[in-house]
Design a protein around this motif. Structure first.
Motif, PDB file in Angstrom:
ATOM      1  N   GLY A   1       0.117  16.590   0.123  1.00 25.38           N
ATOM      2  CA  GLY A   1       1.636  16.161   0.245  1.00 25.38           C
ATOM      3  C   GLY A   1       1.942  14.998  -0.941  1.00 25.38           C
ATOM      4  N   PRO A   2       3.164  14.571  -0.816  1.00 25.13           N
ATOM      5  CA  PRO A   2       3.503  13.365  -1.843  1.00 25.13           C
ATOM      6  C   PRO A   2       2.800  12.213  -1.282  1.00 25.13           C
ATOM      7  N   ASN A   3       2.842  11.292  -2.545  1.00 25.62           N
ATOM      8  CA  ASN A   3       2.423   9.854  -2.000  1.00 25.62           C
ATOM      9  C   ASN A   3       3.510   9.113  -2.222  1.00 25.62           C
ATOM     10  N   TYR A   4       3.677   7.968  -1.375  1.00 33.42           N
ATOM     11  CA  TYR A   4       5.109   7.295  -1.297  1.00 33.42           C
ATOM     12  C   TYR A   4       4.798   5.725  -1.823  1.00 33.42           C
ATOM     13  N   LYS A   5       5.504   5.230  -2.661  1.00 28.53           N
ATOM     14  CA  LYS A   5       5.710   3.757  -2.946  1.00 28.53           C
ATOM     15  C   LYS A   5       6.843   3.486  -1.607  1.00 28.53           C
TER      16      LYS A   5
ATOM     17  N   GLU B   1       9.331   5.975  -2.274  1.00 30.38           N
ATOM     18  CA  GLU B   1       9.693   6.901  -3.673  1.00 30.38           C
ATOM     19  C   GLU B   1       8.260   7.559  -4.083  1.00 30.38           C
ATOM     20  N   VAL B   2       8.547   8.747  -4.425  1.00 34.65           N
ATOM     21  CA  VAL B   2       7.366   9.468  -4.552  1.00 34.65           C
ATOM     22  C   VAL B   2       6.698   9.516  -6.057  1.00 34.65           C
ATOM     23  N   VAL B   3       5.476   8.700  -6.066  1.00 37.58           N
ATOM     24  CA  VAL B   3       4.813   8.463  -7.131  1.00 37.58           C
ATOM     25  C   VAL B   3       3.557   9.049  -7.504  1.00 37.58           C
ATOM     26  N   GLY B   4       3.372  10.195  -6.585  1.00 36.08           N
ATOM     27  CA  GLY B   4       2.288  11.244  -6.914  1.00 36.08           C
ATOM     28  C   GLY B   4       2.224  12.215  -6.102  1.00 36.08           C
TER      29      GLY B   4
ATOM     30  N   GLY C   1      -3.125  12.028   7.900  1.00 34.50           N
ATOM     31  CA  GLY C   1      -3.571  11.712   9.331  1.00 34.50           C
ATOM     32  C   GLY C   1      -4.824  10.690   8.979  1.00 34.50           C
ATOM     33  N   GLY C   2      -5.408  10.326  10.126  1.00 30.68           N
ATOM     34  CA  GLY C   2      -6.771   9.498  10.175  1.00 30.68           C
ATOM     35  C   GLY C   2      -6.511   8.238   9.325  1.00 30.68           C
ATOM     36  N   SER C   3      -7.684   7.823   8.459  1.00 34.02           N
ATOM     37  CA  SER C   3      -7.513   6.753   7.673  1.00 34.02           C
ATOM     38  C   SER C   3      -6.143   6.630   6.685  1.00 34.02           C
ATOM     39  N   TYR C   4      -5.623   7.801   6.339  1.00 36.44           N
ATOM     40  CA  TYR C   4      -4.365   7.852   5.402  1.00 36.44           C
ATOM     41  C   TYR C   4      -3.345   7.285   6.199  1.00 36.44           C
ATOM     42  N   ASN C   5      -3.334   7.068   7.434  1.00 34.27           N
ATOM     43  CA  ASN C   5      -2.173   6.612   8.256  1.00 34.27           C
ATOM     44  C   ASN C   5      -2.431   5.153   8.758  1.00 34.27           C
TER      45      ASN C   5
ATOM     46  N   LYS D   1       0.830  -1.136   0.073  1.00 37.65           N
ATOM     47  CA  LYS D   1      -0.157   0.037   0.131  1.00 37.65           C
ATOM     48  C   LYS D   1       0.832   1.250  -0.098  1.00 37.65           C
ATOM     49  N   GLU D   2       0.423   2.255  -0.850  1.00 34.93           N
ATOM     50  CA  GLU D   2       1.168   3.640  -0.615  1.00 34.93           C
ATOM     51  C   GLU D   2       0.813   4.456   0.755  1.00 34.93           C
ATOM     52  N   TYR D   3       1.840   5.111   0.935  1.00 37.02           N
ATOM     53  CA  TYR D   3       1.421   6.051   1.958  1.00 37.02           C
ATOM     54  C   TYR D   3       1.164   7.678   1.536  1.00 37.02           C
TER      55      TYR D   3
END
Length: 259
Positions: free
Chosen positions: A184-188, A176-179, A55-59, A48-50
């Motif tokens: 903020g950034p989305n990470y693989k 790795e920033v994928v979006g 915060g919240g469900s994104y964490n 899963k990407e971060y």
């Protein structure tokens, strides 16, 4: 006053801290546990990407489990009613405010609490027993010294009555920033190293020996803001292998992992 603040937030679309306040966190639910983390090993790209800073469900991708919030959720506010911070919202903002208040409450022991800069909050695993094998991920710069506050540092009593991690496995993770999302950034996230460590049983800070990754004096610590962390794009995952038992509870907590 509130409307002026919202205008500033909209204009600051890419300002992580400001813009975060316009987006719902999403409630942190047990159904979101990222149990796939229990199988991680060096070389893995996490499933899963971060999505940083929401915060919240994104964490939810950052832990295999967390303890449910205790007590009652915050009461719903009415338009223009002041909350405990003295803030109030008009009829157009009140639903957003109430949703975020509830979502924040569900994060009471969520993974984000172990890198929020506060030692009186903590991530707590949420499974039966001592939480052996449970994992939490913290956003840190592994090129700088990293430290941990093991246990629940809210008070000496809460620290003593709850479990503290003893033996742990630390996984080094490269993002790795994928979006880019609004906040903020989305990470693989790829696991690039691992190390077993034994923690001291102290209610306070202690270093995590990541000497093969650190590039500065291990006696130097600096609180990093999200912009600095985005430059490093690194994380660590901590897995509980054994615990120092609490005098009353079997919950195992980590108050903080940070630079």
């Amino acid at each position: 006053m509130k409307k002026i603040f919202i205008c500033i937030c909209v204009l600051s679309l890419f300002n992580t801290f400001t813009f975060a306040q316009l987006w719902s966190k999403g409630a942190l639910k047990q159904s979101d546990w990222n149990t796939s983390l229990k199988n991680i090993k060096v070389g893995d790209v996490l499933e899963k990407e971060y999505h940083a800073c929401f915060g919240g469900s994104y964490n939810a991708v950052l832990a295999t489990s967390w303890l449910s919030a205790e007590g009652n959720p915050p009461k719903k506010l009415q338009p223009n009613e002041k909350d405990e911070n003295g803030d109030s919202w008009d009829e157009y903002e009140i639903d957003w405010a109430n949703n975020n208040r509830y979502d924040s409450w569900t994060e009471m022991y969520g993974p984000g609490k172990c890198f929020d800069g506060k030692t009186d909050t903590a991530w707590c695993e949420g499974v039966e027993g001592d939480g052996i094998g449970e994992i939490v991920i913290a956003w840190v710069d592994v090129k700088r010294p990293v430290r941990i506050w093991s246990g629940f540092g809210k008070s000496q009593k809460t620290w003593e009555t709850n479990n503290r991690p003893k033996d742990i496995k630390v996984f080094i993770i490269q993002g790795e920033v994928v979006g880019q999302s609004a906040n903020g950034p989305n990470y693989k996230m790829k696991v690039i190293g691992e190390k077993k460590l034994t923690l001291k049983d102290i209610n306070g800070w202690q270093p995590l020996d990541l000497s093969e990754y650190n590039e500065v004096d291990a006696g130097y610590y600096k609180k990093l803001d999200p912009y600095e962390l985005q430059e490093s794009n690194t994380f660590i995952a901590v897995q509980i292998l054994s615990v120092y038992p609490g005098t009353k509870y079997k919950d195992t907590l980590i108050s903080e992992i940070s630079n």
